[in-house]
Design a protein around this motif. Sequence first.
Motif, short mmCIF file in Angstrom:
data_model
loop_
_atom_site.label_atom_id
_atom_site.label_comp_id
_atom_site.label_asym_id
_atom_site.label_seq_id
_atom_site.Cartn_x
_atom_site.Cartn_y
_atom_site.Cartn_z
N SER A 1 49.87 46.50 43.21
CA SER A 1 50.89 47.08 42.30
C SER A 1 50.59 47.27 40.67
O SER A 1 51.00 47.96 39.99
CB SER A 1 52.36 46.77 42.76
N VAL A 2 49.74 46.27 40.48
CA VAL A 2 49.45 46.15 38.87
C VAL A 2 48.06 45.94 38.78
O VAL A 2 47.45 45.12 39.45
CB VAL A 2 50.31 44.88 38.38
N PRO A 3 47.27 46.74 37.86
CA PRO A 3 46.08 46.65 37.56
C PRO A 3 45.83 45.29 37.15
O PRO A 3 46.49 44.60 36.09
CB PRO A 3 45.82 47.87 36.59
N ASP A 4 44.65 44.48 37.30
CA ASP A 4 44.46 43.40 36.98
C ASP A 4 43.73 43.31 35.65
O ASP A 4 42.75 43.68 35.55
CB ASP A 4 43.53 42.57 38.03
N THR A 5 44.33 42.83 34.57
CA THR A 5 43.82 42.97 33.23
C THR A 5 43.40 41.64 32.61
O THR A 5 43.37 41.37 31.39
CB THR A 5 44.58 43.72 32.15
N THR A 6 43.21 40.60 33.37
CA THR A 6 43.22 39.16 33.01
C THR A 6 41.72 38.42 33.27
O THR A 6 41.71 37.34 33.32
CB THR A 6 44.28 38.25 33.49
N GLY A 7 40.88 39.50 33.62
CA GLY A 7 39.59 38.87 33.95
C GLY A 7 39.07 38.85 35.12
O GLY A 7 37.78 38.27 35.38
#
Length: 259
Positions: A42-48
Amino acid sequence: MTIPSVSFLGSWALGILLFQACTQPLSESTAATAAEQRRQSSVPDTTGYEIRPPADPNGISRYYLGRQIAHVMGHEGADWLERSGREQEEGTDVLLKALRLKPTDVVADIGAGTGYFSFRMSALVPQGKVLAVDIQPEMITYLQDNKERNNAPNVEPVLGTVQNPNLPANSVDLALIVDAYHEFDHPREMMRSIKAALKPNGRVALAEYRAEDPKVPIKRIHKMSVEQARKEMKAVGLEFIESVETLPQQHLMFFRRPK
């Protein structure tokens, strides 16, 4: 903990066979797995993080800042952690001296396993304590059962999770992580939690086999370079202090939490 390369035999042979039998990742709880699946969908992963097929079969399908995460060694490897040749092979006495512990320090041994370092650090912090953190209940039982035998009343076993070591905030002078960080399923979350547990100017000591040295007889996925370690620690706000290069095969890297 790391896995020797197949080409390095002799005294490592028994450990190799043991580790190859114990390299499946620890299972997370059903609730935690479901929550992670919902987050990914549900949420794009933007933490590496990236999720893709494992390039190395000795690792999982999760990548962090370009690095594939290695499989976790199970509690079945406890005897190998206490092998008689470990001090010479890893220079563990040199590592302990390099920590420069004070008698009153509170130390967190992250991925403590059998307590190889926890029980040795106990005598170095007689007015302090050692928080021996592991995510495997079997290791926590081992630690509890061996406190008296090691005359280490100031060692406190702590059951953590793959995302949180369950340490009090602002309570730790030094967090020691020996050959375990590269196996963290959730390195970003774990290091943010460890950072929160550090006192202002508290330190992290990270020991990892040298990826830059082809002569170190360890599988590549179980090594780390100083550059990669610095990148990952910087991502959670930890400042690099120095890398001590006096151990036979490992980097000993120090980071600190800013004031």
